[in-house]
Motif scaffolding. Structure first.
Motif, PDB file in Angstrom:
ATOM      1  N   ASN A  22      -2.994   5.511 -12.762  1.00  0.00           N
ATOM      2  CA  ASN A  22      -2.458   5.065 -11.868  1.00  0.00           C
ATOM      3  C   ASN A  22      -1.653   3.837 -11.905  1.00  0.00           C
ATOM      4  OD1 ASN A  22      -3.563   6.042  -9.965  1.00  0.00           O
ATOM      5  ND2 ASN A  22      -6.029   5.587  -9.875  1.00  0.00           N
ATOM      6  N   GLU A  23      -2.570   3.246 -13.312  1.00  0.00           N
ATOM      7  CA  GLU A  23      -1.185   1.768 -13.758  1.00  0.00           C
ATOM      8  C   GLU A  23       0.317   1.977 -14.616  1.00  0.00           C
ATOM      9  OE1 GLU A  23      -4.335  -1.094 -14.810  1.00  0.00           O
ATOM     10  OE2 GLU A  23      -5.656  -0.284 -12.515  1.00  0.00           O
ATOM     11  N   VAL A  24       0.127   3.291 -15.269  1.00  0.00           N
ATOM     12  CA  VAL A  24       0.719   3.543 -16.446  1.00  0.00           C
ATOM     13  C   VAL A  24       2.052   4.778 -16.359  1.00  0.00           C
ATOM     14  CG1 VAL A  24       1.042   4.098 -19.390  1.00  0.00           C
ATOM     15  CG2 VAL A  24      -1.191   2.280 -18.454  1.00  0.00           C
ATOM     16  N   ARG A  25       1.385   5.952 -15.946  1.00  0.00           N
ATOM     17  CA  ARG A  25       1.802   7.208 -16.013  1.00  0.00           C
ATOM     18  C   ARG A  25       3.014   6.964 -14.569  1.00  0.00           C
ATOM     19  NH1 ARG A  25       1.005  11.751 -12.904  1.00  0.00           N
ATOM     20  NH2 ARG A  25       2.168  14.023 -13.642  1.00  0.00           N
ATOM     21  N   LEU A  26       3.747   7.587 -14.731  1.00  0.00           N
ATOM     22  CA  LEU A  26       5.044   7.205 -13.194  1.00  0.00           C
ATOM     23  C   LEU A  26       4.990   9.151 -12.982  1.00  0.00           C
ATOM     24  CD1 LEU A  26       7.748   5.473 -15.901  1.00  0.00           C
ATOM     25  CD2 LEU A  26       6.296   4.937 -14.319  1.00  0.00           C
ATOM     26  N   ILE A  30       6.749   9.941  -6.999  1.00  0.00           N
ATOM     27  CA  ILE A  30       7.120   9.080  -5.475  1.00  0.00           C
ATOM     28  C   ILE A  30       7.683   8.064  -6.397  1.00  0.00           C
ATOM     29  CG2 ILE A  30       4.579   8.515  -4.599  1.00  0.00           C
ATOM     30  CD1 ILE A  30       3.593   6.745  -6.731  1.00  0.00           C
ATOM     31  N   GLY A  31       8.891   8.975  -6.695  1.00  0.00           N
ATOM     32  CA  GLY A  31       9.636   8.110  -7.166  1.00  0.00           C
ATOM     33  C   GLY A  31      10.348   7.858  -9.319  1.00  0.00           C
ATOM     34  N   TYR A  32       9.388   8.292  -9.273  1.00  0.00           N
ATOM     35  CA  TYR A  32       8.758   7.504 -11.124  1.00  0.00           C
ATOM     36  C   TYR A  32       8.880   6.371 -11.063  1.00  0.00           C
ATOM     37  CZ  TYR A  32      10.313  12.103 -12.024  1.00  0.00           C
ATOM     38  OH  TYR A  32      10.674  13.913 -12.226  1.00  0.00           O
ATOM     39  N   VAL A  33       7.843   5.453 -10.788  1.00  0.00           N
ATOM     40  CA  VAL A  33       6.595   4.456 -10.348  1.00  0.00           C
ATOM     41  C   VAL A  33       5.102   4.834 -10.491  1.00  0.00           C
ATOM     42  CG1 VAL A  33       8.498   3.667  -9.363  1.00  0.00           C
ATOM     43  CG2 VAL A  33       6.755   4.130  -8.012  1.00  0.00           C
ATOM     44  N   THR A  34       5.221   3.749 -10.981  1.00  0.00           N
ATOM     45  CA  THR A  34       2.797   4.151 -10.420  1.00  0.00           C
ATOM     46  C   THR A  34       2.537   3.553  -9.678  1.00  0.00           C
ATOM     47  OG1 THR A  34       2.354   1.687 -11.534  1.00  0.00           O
ATOM     48  CG2 THR A  34       3.119   2.878 -13.041  1.00  0.00           C
ATOM     49  N   PRO A  35       1.533   4.091  -8.789  1.00  0.00           N
ATOM     50  CA  PRO A  35       1.199   4.620  -7.375  1.00  0.00           C
ATOM     51  C   PRO A  35       0.873   3.301  -7.435  1.00  0.00           C
ATOM     52  CG  PRO A  35      -0.026   6.794  -8.915  1.00  0.00           C
ATOM     53  CD  PRO A  35       0.833   5.847 -10.010  1.00  0.00           C
ATOM     54  N   HIS A  38       3.678   1.074  -6.506  1.00  0.00           N
ATOM     55  CA  HIS A  38       3.779   1.753  -5.044  1.00  0.00           C
ATOM     56  C   HIS A  38       3.728   1.140  -4.067  1.00  0.00           C
ATOM     57  CE1 HIS A  38       6.041   4.497  -2.612  1.00  0.00           C
ATOM     58  NE2 HIS A  38       4.579   4.929  -2.107  1.00  0.00           N
ATOM     59  N   LEU A  39       1.782   1.482  -4.437  1.00  0.00           N
ATOM     60  CA  LEU A  39       0.868   0.841  -3.336  1.00  0.00           C
ATOM     61  C   LEU A  39       1.087  -1.065  -3.789  1.00  0.00           C
ATOM     62  CD1 LEU A  39      -2.056   2.580  -4.112  1.00  0.00           C
ATOM     63  CD2 LEU A  39      -1.159   2.727  -2.232  1.00  0.00           C
ATOM     64  N   ALA A  40       1.858  -1.967  -4.579  1.00  0.00           N
ATOM     65  CA  ALA A  40       1.797  -3.236  -4.112  1.00  0.00           C
ATOM     66  C   ALA A  40       3.559  -3.040  -3.747  1.00  0.00           C
ATOM     67  CB  ALA A  40       1.954  -3.319  -5.677  1.00  0.00           C
ATOM     68  N   GLY A  41       4.211  -2.114  -2.908  1.00  0.00           N
ATOM     69  CA  GLY A  41       5.033  -2.189  -2.392  1.00  0.00           C
ATOM     70  C   GLY A  41       6.653  -2.515  -3.798  1.00  0.00           C
ATOM     71  N   LEU A  42       6.336  -1.868  -4.526  1.00  0.00           N
ATOM     72  CA  LEU A  42       7.737  -2.259  -5.498  1.00  0.00           C
ATOM     73  C   LEU A  42       8.128  -1.581  -5.758  1.00  0.00           C
ATOM     74  CD1 LEU A  42       5.141  -4.288  -8.504  1.00  0.00           C
ATOM     75  CD2 LEU A  42       6.785  -5.574  -6.554  1.00  0.00           C
ATOM     76  N   THR A  43       8.089  -0.371  -5.145  1.00  0.00           N
ATOM     77  CA  THR A  43       9.689   0.735  -5.528  1.00  0.00           C
ATOM     78  C   THR A  43      11.039   0.344  -5.398  1.00  0.00           C
ATOM     79  OG1 THR A  43       7.635   2.553  -4.680  1.00  0.00           O
ATOM     80  CG2 THR A  43      10.096   3.110  -4.546  1.00  0.00           C
ATOM     81  N   PRO A  44      11.381  -0.263  -4.296  1.00  0.00           N
ATOM     82  CA  PRO A  44      12.219  -1.060  -4.126  1.00  0.00           C
ATOM     83  C   PRO A  44      12.601  -1.763  -5.300  1.00  0.00           C
ATOM     84  CG  PRO A  44      11.871  -1.105  -1.769  1.00  0.00           C
ATOM     85  CD  PRO A  44      10.658  -0.786  -2.673  1.00  0.00           C
ATOM     86  N   GLU A  45      12.171  -2.688  -5.482  1.00  0.00           N
ATOM     87  CA  GLU A  45      12.469  -3.843  -6.680  1.00  0.00           C
ATOM     88  C   GLU A  45      12.990  -2.658  -7.845  1.00  0.00           C
ATOM     89  OE1 GLU A  45      10.831  -7.113  -9.166  1.00  0.00           O
ATOM     90  OE2 GLU A  45      10.257  -6.638  -7.180  1.00  0.00           O
ATOM     91  N   ILE A  46      11.798  -1.800  -7.832  1.00  0.00           N
ATOM     92  CA  ILE A  46      11.637  -1.412  -9.492  1.00  0.00           C
ATOM     93  C   ILE A  46      13.207   0.074  -9.273  1.00  0.00           C
ATOM     94  CG2 ILE A  46      10.888   0.769 -10.766  1.00  0.00           C
ATOM     95  CD1 ILE A  46       8.110  -0.554  -9.564  1.00  0.00           C
ATOM     96  N   HIS A  47      13.314   0.673  -8.145  1.00  0.00           N
ATOM     97  CA  HIS A  47      14.372   1.304  -8.533  1.00  0.00           C
ATOM     98  C   HIS A  47      15.509   0.655  -8.373  1.00  0.00           C
ATOM     99  CE1 HIS A  47      12.137   5.067  -5.956  1.00  0.00           C
ATOM    100  NE2 HIS A  47      11.924   4.962  -7.045  1.00  0.00           N
ATOM    101  N   GLY A  48      16.052  -0.859  -8.009  1.00  0.00           N
ATOM    102  CA  GLY A  48      17.081  -1.551  -7.819  1.00  0.00           C
ATOM    103  C   GLY A  48      17.232  -1.880  -9.017  1.00  0.00           C
TER     104      GLY A  48
END
Length: 75
Positions: A22-26, A30-35, A38-48
C-alpha cells in the motif's frame, strides 16, 4: 511454529507485506502511484511532477542531440 511463538512474527510479516503493497509498490491500474498516495488525493500532483521531469529530460536530450550533430557537422 514452535511452542514459544504466539504468532507475532507472522503478524509482523503480514503487516510488512501490507505496508509494502500500500505504501511502496506502484500500481499500474491507478496510474503508477501507491494506493496510499492515491487515497490521499496526491495522484494529480504526482502525475504533474512526473510530466514536468519527463519534459525536462526530453529537452536535455534534444539539446544534447543538437550539440552532437553540430560537432559532427564541423569535423
Amino acid at each position: 511454529m514452535d511452542e514459544t511463538d504466539n504468532g507475532s512474527s507472522t503478524q509482523f510479516s503480514a503487516q510488512s507485506v501490507v505496508a509494502l503493497y500500500n505504501e511502496v509498490r506502484l500500481h499500474s491500474a491507478i496510474g503508477y502511484v501507491t494506493p496510499a498516495d492515491h487515497l490521499a488525493g496526491l495522484t494529480p500532483e504526482i502525475h504533474g511532477e512526473r510530466d514536468r521531469k519527463l519534459e525536462q529530460a526530453r529537452s536535455r536530450r534534444r539539446t544534447s542531440s543538437r550539440e552532437t550533430e553540430s560537432k559532427l557537422a564541423v569535423t
